[in-house]
Design a protein around this motif. Structure first.
Motif, PDB file in Angstrom:
ATOM      1  N   UNK A   1    -115.273  38.502 -53.117  1.00  0.00           N
ATOM      2  CA  UNK A   1    -115.036  37.695 -51.923  1.00  0.00           C
ATOM      3  C   UNK A   1    -116.058  36.567 -51.833  1.00  0.00           C
ATOM      4  N   UNK A   2    -117.305  36.868 -52.160  1.00  0.00           N
ATOM      5  CA  UNK A   2    -118.348  35.844 -52.133  1.00  0.00           C
ATOM      6  C   UNK A   2    -118.101  34.776 -53.188  1.00  0.00           C
ATOM      7  N   UNK A   3    -117.584  35.178 -54.346  1.00  0.00           N
ATOM      8  CA  UNK A   3    -117.267  34.216 -55.403  1.00  0.00           C
ATOM      9  C   UNK A   3    -116.156  33.276 -54.954  1.00  0.00           C
ATOM     10  N   UNK A   4    -115.109  33.826 -54.371  1.00  0.00           N
ATOM     11  CA  UNK A   4    -113.992  33.010 -53.880  1.00  0.00           C
ATOM     12  C   UNK A   4    -114.466  32.074 -52.777  1.00  0.00           C
ATOM     13  N   UNK A   5    -115.288  32.583 -51.877  1.00  0.00           N
ATOM     14  CA  UNK A   5    -115.814  31.761 -50.778  1.00  0.00           C
ATOM     15  C   UNK A   5    -116.652  30.610 -51.327  1.00  0.00           C
ATOM     16  N   UNK A   6    -117.464  30.872 -52.354  1.00  0.00           N
ATOM     17  CA  UNK A   6    -118.292  29.814 -52.947  1.00  0.00           C
ATOM     18  C   UNK A   6    -117.414  28.742 -53.588  1.00  0.00           C
ATOM     19  N   UNK A   7    -116.320  29.156 -54.251  1.00  0.00           N
ATOM     20  CA  UNK A   7    -115.399  28.181 -54.845  1.00  0.00           C
ATOM     21  C   UNK A   7    -114.758  27.309 -53.765  1.00  0.00           C
ATOM     22  N   UNK A   8    -114.338  27.919 -52.673  1.00  0.00           N
ATOM     23  CA  UNK A   8    -113.739  27.156 -51.577  1.00  0.00           C
ATOM     24  C   UNK A   8    -114.768  26.222 -50.934  1.00  0.00           C
ATOM     25  N   UNK A   9    -115.989  26.682 -50.821  1.00  0.00           N
ATOM     26  CA  UNK A   9    -117.040  25.851 -50.222  1.00  0.00           C
ATOM     27  C   UNK A   9    -117.328  24.635 -51.096  1.00  0.00           C
ATOM     28  N   UNK A  10    -117.354  24.840 -52.425  1.00  0.00           N
ATOM     29  CA  UNK A  10    -117.563  23.704 -53.343  1.00  0.00           C
ATOM     30  C   UNK A  10    -116.412  22.702 -53.227  1.00  0.00           C
ATOM     31  N   UNK A  11    -115.181  23.208 -53.184  1.00  0.00           N
ATOM     32  CA  UNK A  11    -114.017  22.315 -53.068  1.00  0.00           C
ATOM     33  C   UNK A  11    -114.062  21.546 -51.755  1.00  0.00           C
ATOM     34  N   UNK A  12    -114.454  22.210 -50.671  1.00  0.00           N
ATOM     35  CA  UNK A  12    -114.541  21.540 -49.372  1.00  0.00           C
ATOM     36  C   UNK A  12    -115.643  20.479 -49.393  1.00  0.00           C
ATOM     37  N   UNK A  13    -116.794  20.817 -49.964  1.00  0.00           N
ATOM     38  CA  UNK A  13    -117.898  19.848 -50.027  1.00  0.00           C
ATOM     39  C   UNK A  13    -117.493  18.613 -50.805  1.00  0.00           C
ATOM     40  N   UNK A  14    -116.761  18.810 -51.907  1.00  0.00           N
ATOM     41  CA  UNK A  14    -116.281  17.678 -52.693  1.00  0.00           C
ATOM     42  C   UNK A  14    -115.301  16.833 -51.888  1.00  0.00           C
ATOM     43  N   UNK A  15    -114.337  17.469 -51.238  1.00  0.00           N
ATOM     44  CA  UNK A  15    -113.350  16.745 -50.430  1.00  0.00           C
ATOM     45  C   UNK A  15    -114.030  15.996 -49.282  1.00  0.00           C
ATOM     46  N   UNK A  16    -115.028  16.625 -48.662  1.00  0.00           N
ATOM     47  CA  UNK A  16    -115.736  15.987 -47.557  1.00  0.00           C
ATOM     48  C   UNK A  16    -116.545  14.788 -48.037  1.00  0.00           C
ATOM     49  N   UNK A  17    -117.191  14.913 -49.190  1.00  0.00           N
ATOM     50  CA  UNK A  17    -117.961  13.772 -49.694  1.00  0.00           C
ATOM     51  C   UNK A  17    -117.032  12.620 -50.076  1.00  0.00           C
ATOM     52  N   UNK A  18    -115.850  12.942 -50.637  1.00  0.00           N
ATOM     53  CA  UNK A  18    -114.870  11.899 -50.930  1.00  0.00           C
ATOM     54  C   UNK A  18    -114.379  11.235 -49.645  1.00  0.00           C
ATOM     55  N   UNK A  19    -114.146  12.038 -48.615  1.00  0.00           N
ATOM     56  CA  UNK A  19    -113.717  11.500 -47.319  1.00  0.00           C
ATOM     57  C   UNK A  19    -114.773  10.571 -46.741  1.00  0.00           C
ATOM     58  N   UNK A  20    -116.029  11.002 -46.786  1.00  0.00           N
ATOM     59  CA  UNK A  20    -117.122  10.188 -46.236  1.00  0.00           C
ATOM     60  C   UNK A  20    -117.297   8.893 -47.027  1.00  0.00           C
ATOM     61  N   UNK A  21    -117.150   8.963 -48.345  1.00  0.00           N
ATOM     62  CA  UNK A  21    -117.262   7.751 -49.167  1.00  0.00           C
ATOM     63  C   UNK A  21    -116.132   6.777 -48.838  1.00  0.00           C
ATOM     64  N   UNK A  22    -114.926   7.305 -48.720  1.00  0.00           N
ATOM     65  CA  UNK A  22    -113.757   6.475 -48.370  1.00  0.00           C
ATOM     66  C   UNK A  22    -113.942   5.849 -46.984  1.00  0.00           C
ATOM     67  N   UNK A  23    -114.447   6.644 -46.046  1.00  0.00           N
ATOM     68  CA  UNK A  23    -114.632   6.159 -44.681  1.00  0.00           C
ATOM     69  C   UNK A  23    -115.685   5.060 -44.633  1.00  0.00           C
ATOM     70  N   UNK A  24    -116.762   5.210 -45.424  1.00  0.00           N
ATOM     71  CA  UNK A  24    -117.809   4.183 -45.410  1.00  0.00           C
ATOM     72  C   UNK A  24    -117.304   2.877 -46.046  1.00  0.00           C
ATOM     73  N   UNK A  25    -116.401   2.992 -47.008  1.00  0.00           N
ATOM     74  CA  UNK A  25    -115.819   1.773 -47.603  1.00  0.00           C
ATOM     75  C   UNK A  25    -114.888   1.069 -46.631  1.00  0.00           C
ATOM     76  N   UNK A  26    -114.173   1.851 -45.833  1.00  0.00           N
ATOM     77  CA  UNK A  26    -113.200   1.281 -44.888  1.00  0.00           C
ATOM     78  C   UNK A  26    -113.798   0.990 -43.522  1.00  0.00           C
TER      79      UNK A  26
END
Length: 138
Positions: free
Chosen positions: A103-128
């Motif tokens: 469960x901890x392994x799956x949670x860590x994978x989801x957390x990494x995916x969320x962090x990546x998506x959030x950083x992409x969102x923030x980068x896109x938002x700062x450009x726009x």
């Protein structure tokens, strides 16, 4: 020194309790889970109820609100609250850690995916220069 004496006292008191101990009904578990519990019991010399209870509790948490039991017009989630009570050093913590590892392994994978998506969102938002908050990753 007083702590060690206290631990011995607790162990002695628990060992002398007149409690009828009933083995956990492992035959009620799915065969693969039963085999897992029996293997860990044999290797680590831990009671069957430690692993079985940890597995059932984790499974109830994993199912969460995705499934419900309908009983006479009311709906219930598969929540299972459990408490491990045993003498100190009986293997409660390693048992729970073993069961929760996937469960901890799956949670860590989801957390990494969320962090990546959030950083992409923030980068896109700062450009726009702004952006739509509704597009933020959930």
């Amino acid at each position: 020194m007083a702590i060690l004496e206290g631990k011995r006292s607790v162990r002695d008191r628990i060992a002398n309790l007149k409690i009828r101990k009933v083995e956990f009904p492992l035959h009620c578990l799915p065969h693969r889970i039963e085999a897992f519990v029996r293997a860990y019991m044999e290797v680590f010399h831990v009671p069957s109820d430690h692993y079985a209870l940890a597995i059932l509790t984790a499974a109830g948490g994993a199912v969460g609100n995705t499934a419900r039991l309908d009983d006479r017009g009311s709906s219930h989630p598969p929540n299972l609250n459990s408490v491990f009570v045993d003498v100190p050093g009986s293997g409660k913590t390693p048992t729970i850690s073993t069961v929760l590892k996937p469960f901890k392994k799956i949670e860590a994978e989801h957390q990494r995916a969320y962090s990546l998506a959030l950083s992409e969102f923030n980068a896109e938002r700062s450009l726009n220069k702004g952006g739509n908050e509704e597009e933020k990753p959930p």
